[in-house]
Design a protein around this motif. Structure first.
Motif, short mmCIF file in Angstrom:
data_model
loop_
_atom_site.label_atom_id
_atom_site.label_comp_id
_atom_site.label_asym_id
_atom_site.label_seq_id
_atom_site.Cartn_x
_atom_site.Cartn_y
_atom_site.Cartn_z
N VAL A 110 6.83 -19.33 3.04
CA VAL A 110 5.96 -18.64 3.99
C VAL A 110 5.28 -17.45 3.30
O VAL A 110 4.92 -16.46 3.95
CB VAL A 110 6.76 -18.17 5.24
N ASP A 111 5.10 -17.54 1.98
CA ASP A 111 4.61 -16.40 1.19
C ASP A 111 3.23 -15.94 1.63
O ASP A 111 2.97 -14.74 1.75
CB ASP A 111 4.57 -16.77 -0.29
N HIS A 112 2.28 -16.87 1.86
CA HIS A 112 0.94 -16.47 2.24
C HIS A 112 0.92 -15.80 3.62
O HIS A 112 0.15 -14.85 3.84
CB HIS A 112 0.00 -17.68 2.25
N GLY A 113 1.76 -16.28 4.53
CA GLY A 113 1.85 -15.64 5.84
C GLY A 113 2.28 -14.20 5.73
O GLY A 113 1.75 -13.32 6.41
N PHE A 114 3.25 -13.93 4.86
CA PHE A 114 3.72 -12.56 4.67
C PHE A 114 2.68 -11.72 3.94
O PHE A 114 2.52 -10.53 4.23
CB PHE A 114 5.05 -12.56 3.92
N ALA A 115 1.97 -12.31 2.99
CA ALA A 115 0.95 -11.56 2.25
C ALA A 115 -0.16 -11.09 3.17
O ALA A 115 -0.63 -9.95 3.09
CB ALA A 115 0.38 -12.43 1.12
N ILE A 116 -0.60 -11.97 4.07
CA ILE A 116 -1.64 -11.59 5.04
C ILE A 116 -1.14 -10.49 5.95
O ILE A 116 -1.84 -9.50 6.22
CB ILE A 116 -2.08 -12.83 5.85
N TYR A 117 0.11 -10.63 6.43
CA TYR A 117 0.65 -9.61 7.33
C TYR A 117 0.79 -8.27 6.62
O TYR A 117 0.50 -7.21 7.21
CB TYR A 117 2.01 -10.03 7.89
N ASN A 118 1.23 -8.26 5.38
CA ASN A 118 1.40 -7.00 4.67
C ASN A 118 0.08 -6.28 4.49
O ASN A 118 0.03 -5.04 4.54
CB ASN A 118 2.08 -7.25 3.32
N ARG A 119 -1.01 -7.02 4.25
CA ARG A 119 -2.31 -6.38 4.18
C ARG A 119 -2.69 -5.77 5.53
O ARG A 119 -3.20 -4.65 5.60
CB ARG A 119 -3.37 -7.39 3.75
N TYR A 120 -2.44 -6.52 6.59
CA TYR A 120 -2.69 -6.00 7.95
C TYR A 120 -1.88 -4.73 8.21
O TYR A 120 -2.39 -3.74 8.73
CB TYR A 120 -2.31 -7.09 8.96
N ARG A 121 -0.62 -4.76 7.83
CA ARG A 121 0.27 -3.62 8.05
C ARG A 121 -0.22 -2.38 7.30
O ARG A 121 -0.18 -1.26 7.83
CB ARG A 121 1.68 -4.01 7.60
N LEU A 122 -0.71 -2.59 6.10
CA LEU A 122 -1.26 -1.47 5.33
C LEU A 122 -2.51 -0.92 5.99
O LEU A 122 -2.70 0.30 6.05
CB LEU A 122 -1.58 -1.93 3.90
N ARG A 123 -3.39 -1.80 6.45
CA ARG A 123 -4.63 -1.35 7.10
C ARG A 123 -4.31 -0.53 8.35
O ARG A 123 -4.90 0.53 8.59
CB ARG A 123 -5.50 -2.55 7.48
N VAL A 124 -3.39 -1.02 9.17
CA VAL A 124 -3.04 -0.32 10.40
C VAL A 124 -2.42 1.04 10.08
O VAL A 124 -2.77 2.07 10.68
CB VAL A 124 -2.07 -1.16 11.25
N SER A 125 -1.50 1.07 9.15
CA SER A 125 -0.83 2.32 8.79
C SER A 125 -1.83 3.34 8.27
O SER A 125 -1.76 4.54 8.60
CB SER A 125 0.25 2.06 7.75
N ASP A 126 -2.78 2.89 7.47
CA ASP A 126 -3.78 3.79 6.94
C ASP A 126 -4.62 4.40 8.06
O ASP A 126 -4.91 5.60 8.06
CB ASP A 126 -4.69 3.04 5.96
N ARG A 127 -4.99 3.59 9.00
CA ARG A 127 -5.81 4.08 10.11
C ARG A 127 -5.04 5.11 10.93
O ARG A 127 -5.58 6.14 11.32
CB ARG A 127 -6.25 2.93 11.00
N LEU A 128 -3.77 4.81 11.19
CA LEU A 128 -2.95 5.74 11.98
C LEU A 128 -2.75 7.06 11.25
O LEU A 128 -2.83 8.14 11.86
CB LEU A 128 -1.60 5.09 12.29
N GLU A 129 -2.48 7.00 9.96
CA GLU A 129 -2.31 8.23 9.18
C GLU A 129 -3.58 9.07 9.23
O GLU A 129 -3.52 10.30 9.37
CB GLU A 129 -1.97 7.88 7.72
N ASN A 130 -4.72 8.44 9.12
CA ASN A 130 -5.98 9.17 9.12
C ASN A 130 -6.30 9.81 10.46
O ASN A 130 -6.73 10.95 10.53
CB ASN A 130 -7.12 8.24 8.69
N ILE A 131 -6.07 9.08 11.53
CA ILE A 131 -6.38 9.65 12.83
C ILE A 131 -5.42 10.78 13.18
O ILE A 131 -5.79 11.78 13.79
CB ILE A 131 -6.40 8.58 13.92
N LEU A 132 -4.16 10.62 12.78
CA LEU A 132 -3.20 11.70 13.02
C LEU A 132 -3.56 12.94 12.21
O LEU A 132 -3.38 14.08 12.67
CB LEU A 132 -1.79 11.23 12.67
#
Length: 705
Positions: A110-132
């Motif tokens: 399930v490597d590609h599924g996790f790779a896509i999710y990890n990119r999503y997780r990074l994008r979300v975290s970055d947005r949250l850090e910036n708005i905070l």
């Protein structure tokens, strides 16, 4: 209030397991978040899921390149349904994997599924850090006098092509979030504090995501391709699934679902605490939850569903407060106090009432039986308790009581009845027809079962009307379909939900798989799947069938038909129906309540079609005032036509709808007041009785097998 009843019938069905946040994307580096990796055993579980889907699922799909590409699209849409997190460059990178996912799953990876999710997780975290970071410096300086708008539905939009494009999109999203709170009367400092708590909570939860969460999301993107009712339950979700009745039995009595960033009410449990308040409606959005009568309200926007459920669930006798955005309103918030209690089986039981209706020549006594669900006390049944409660036993008692009252006809109200026991649907039909088949079931191996039959003579043979709506599903559709096919009575209302499939639980080494294995078919050979049951006489629509129901799901199994089976017929409805429809049309064309229902549906449909929302504060206020004026005009027009006192302003209308209602008590009584649909069903019954008498129609069996 009539408006309360209408709102209670509206819902939506788009669900998902994801976090949608309102943040800004800066050109800085992505936030540091540890990448999640597949756990040992998940690859073999994925291979096991693929095998069971291909072998057991009713929809015979083989996992190949075509399904692989669909899985790629479904998974990305589940993560980023508004196309706001990923960049075009991310999608282009992921696109190279589209036809590889099937081969990977078959090999236990399930490597590609996790790779896509990890990119999503990074994008979300970055947005949250910036708005905070921005909120830490104070409230952003937005110009609410500027004429600009935010695109509300981005499902077909392109992903941001650049960081600057993403910045602009998220600037508008944050501005919209702030404006929404300003319009509820909150001050800037209060808004800043609330948003800061919201995004800190979301950041904490996104960082707490586990590999189990990723795996479950990825596998459910696969199961949804087979049909919307098949899904994988991880060990944690399986525990919640097994406890799902706890929310209705030891909580507020509501079924919740996710829609974008909000937790939404899917339906209320009949007789439950939320149902009895009269203030919580299907499709209402929950934005905050508070414990007891004065506990701090915890913002839950962007929370995962099971975490919200944990906050709402609690012991009987305790209190919970829900801050909601009511459906069909202007976006303003209201807080509802609910006393948690145990939903007793008798609170959901069938109940009766008797009303009188005139056909213009004669007054008829009509019995009404309201049936919220198809229930059976399995525990009492298994221990052979002679007094166990069930739908059929309770309705049989009510029929005996109504027969002693010499009623001329019976209305069985199945509105909002989402189904339940197939056994009870079959046995209930047995009360109204003589021996014969009730439903056909075709299994994944294409074998057809016709064992669900009526096995005794009908207990009640008089005129019958079955009342359904868009939320009548599954077992309700089996019963209504049988009554219609046998010409045993009239089916009145709206097209039903259209859930004509059966699911079973398949064990896995880790978790379980809920899988669709069968389809229901009526004795006429028509499937109840997708199309549902079409009423003989239609009522005004209260729910948009394009948004709610089986046909609203992209991957719903199609309608089809098999061979009909020999069955009896009773009334000659082909001759009676044109006259009944003509009387109904004449009566409702000038009825104030029906005019209101039609206007209300058209009004809300137009609002639901909005693609953009203004970010100009004055424009939004004007729109709200215009909305309130239109709602007031519609309600006052109805009241004036009925000789009722009109409301001086919208505030008076709003106040009347928020009057206190009991928080606890027994089942809600059957009343005609503010229920024009049931009232009209009574007049249809009166016409039915009169026309059948004139035609010398009696429910005799003909053409039996």
């Amino acid at each position: 209030m009539l408006t309360n009843r209408i709102a209670a019938l509206r819902t939506a069905t788009r669900t998902g397991f994801f976090f949608l946040t309102l943040t800004l994307l800066s050109p800085t580096a992505l936030a540091e978040v540890d990448a999640l990796q597949p756990e040992e055993g998940q690859g073999s579980t994925a291979r096991e899921i693929v095998g069971k889907l291909e072998m057991l699922h009713y929809n015979k799909l083989e996992l190949g390149d075509e399904i692989s590409e669909d899985l790629w699209e479904e998974y990305i849409d589940a993560l980023d349904p508004t196309r706001s997190y990923f960049l075009t460059s991310d999608i282009n990178e992921f696109r190279e994997w589209r036809d590889q996912l099937d081969d990977e799953l078959r090999s236990g990876k399930v490597d590609h599924g996790f790779a896509i999710y990890n990119r999503y997780r990074l994008r979300v975290s970055d947005r949250l850090e910036n708005i905070l970071s921005q909120l830490d410096k104070g409230m952003p300086d937005f110009d609410f006098d500027k004429d600009e708008s935010l695109e509300m539905d981005r499902e077909e939009s392109q992903w941001p092509a650049s960081i600057s494009a993403a910045d602009e999109l998220w600037r508008k999203r944050l501005k919209s979030s702030v404006l929404n709170l300003r319009l509820t009367g909150k001050e800037d400092e209060e808004i800043r504090d609330l948003l800061e708590r919201r995004y800190k909570g979301q950041l904490k939860r996104i960082k707490q995501q586990s590999s189990d969460d990723v795996f479950e999301l990825y596998m459910n993107s696969l199961t949804r391709l087979y049909d919307p009712h098949s899904n994988y339950l991880s060990p944690r979700s399986l525990e919640n699934f097994n406890m799902s009745m706890s929310l209705s039995l030891e909580g507020i009595g509501a079924v919740l679902q996710m829609e974008d960033e909000y937790t939404k009410i899917a339906r209320l449990v009949a007789g439950g605490p939320a149902d009895r308040t009269g203030k919580l409606k299907p499709a209402d959005k929950i934005v905050a939850v508070g414990q007891d009568k004065e506990g701090e309200m915890v913002d839950v926007v962007g929370w995962r569903l099971d975490d919200v459920v944990d906050l709402i669930r609690g012991p009987a006798g305790s209190f919970v407060r829900l801050e909601t955005i009511p459906t069909g309103g202007d976006g303003s918030h209201k807080t509802i106090l609910i006393k948690r209690s145990k939903v007793k089986l008798e609170d959901q039981a069938a109940k009766k009432a008797i009303f009188e209706f005139s056909d213009g020549e004669k007054t008829h006594k009509v019995g009404v039986i309201n049936l919220p669900t198809f229930y059976i006390d399995f525990e009492a049944y298994r221990r052979r308790d002679p007094n166990y409660k069930s739908t059929t036993r309770d309705v049989a008692k009510l029929l005996e009581e109504l027969k002693k009252e010499n009623v001329d006809g019976i209305i069985l109200d199945l509105r909002n009845n989402g189904g339940g026991s197939l056994q009870e649907a079959t046995m209930l039909t047995d009360l109204f027809i003589d021996q014969g088949p009730v439903v056909q079931i075709r299994h994944a191996n294409e074998k057809i079962s016709r064992h669900n039959r009526s096995r005794s003579r009908a207990m009640y043979r008089g005129p019958l009307v079955v009342l359904i709506n868009r939320l009548s599903a599954s077992a309700s559709e089996i019963f209504a379909g049988a009554i219609q096919d046998y010409n045993r009575g009239l089916v009145v209302g709206n097209q039903s939900f259209g859930k004509g499939t059966v699911q079973t639980m398949a064990p896995l080494k880790e978790g379980q798989l809920k899988i669709t294995q069968s389809k229901f078919y009526r004795v006429s050979g028509d499937s109840t799947q997708h199309a549902g049951v079409t009423p003989d006489i239609s009522m005004p629509k209260l729910i948009d069938a394009d948004q709610v129901g089986e046909s609203a799901y992209d991957t719903a199994l199609p309608w089809d038909r098999i061979h009909a089976v020999p069955h009896a017929t009773y009334f000659n409805l082909e001759e009676l129906l044109p006259k009944l429809v003509a009387k109904h049309t004449q009566r409702t064309s000038t009825d104030p309540d029906f005019i209101y229902l039609r206007d209300q549906f058209e009004f809300e449909s137009e609002r639901a079609d909005r693609k953009f929302v203004s970010l100009n504060e004055n424009t939004r206020k004007q729109k709200r005032e215009e909305l309130n004026r239109e709602m007031l005009v519609m309600e006052n027009r109805r009241r004036e036509s009925k000789g009722l006192e009109t409301y001086e302003n919208f505030e008076a209308l709003e106040e009347s709808e928020s009057e206190e209602t009991p928080m606890v008590g027994g089942p809600v009584e059957i009343e005609l007041e503010d229920d024009p649909i049931l009232n009209e069903a009574g007049y249809i019954m009166a016409d039915f009785i009169r026309l059948a008498d004139k035609a010398n129609e009696t429910p005799q069996v003909a053409d039996s097998e």
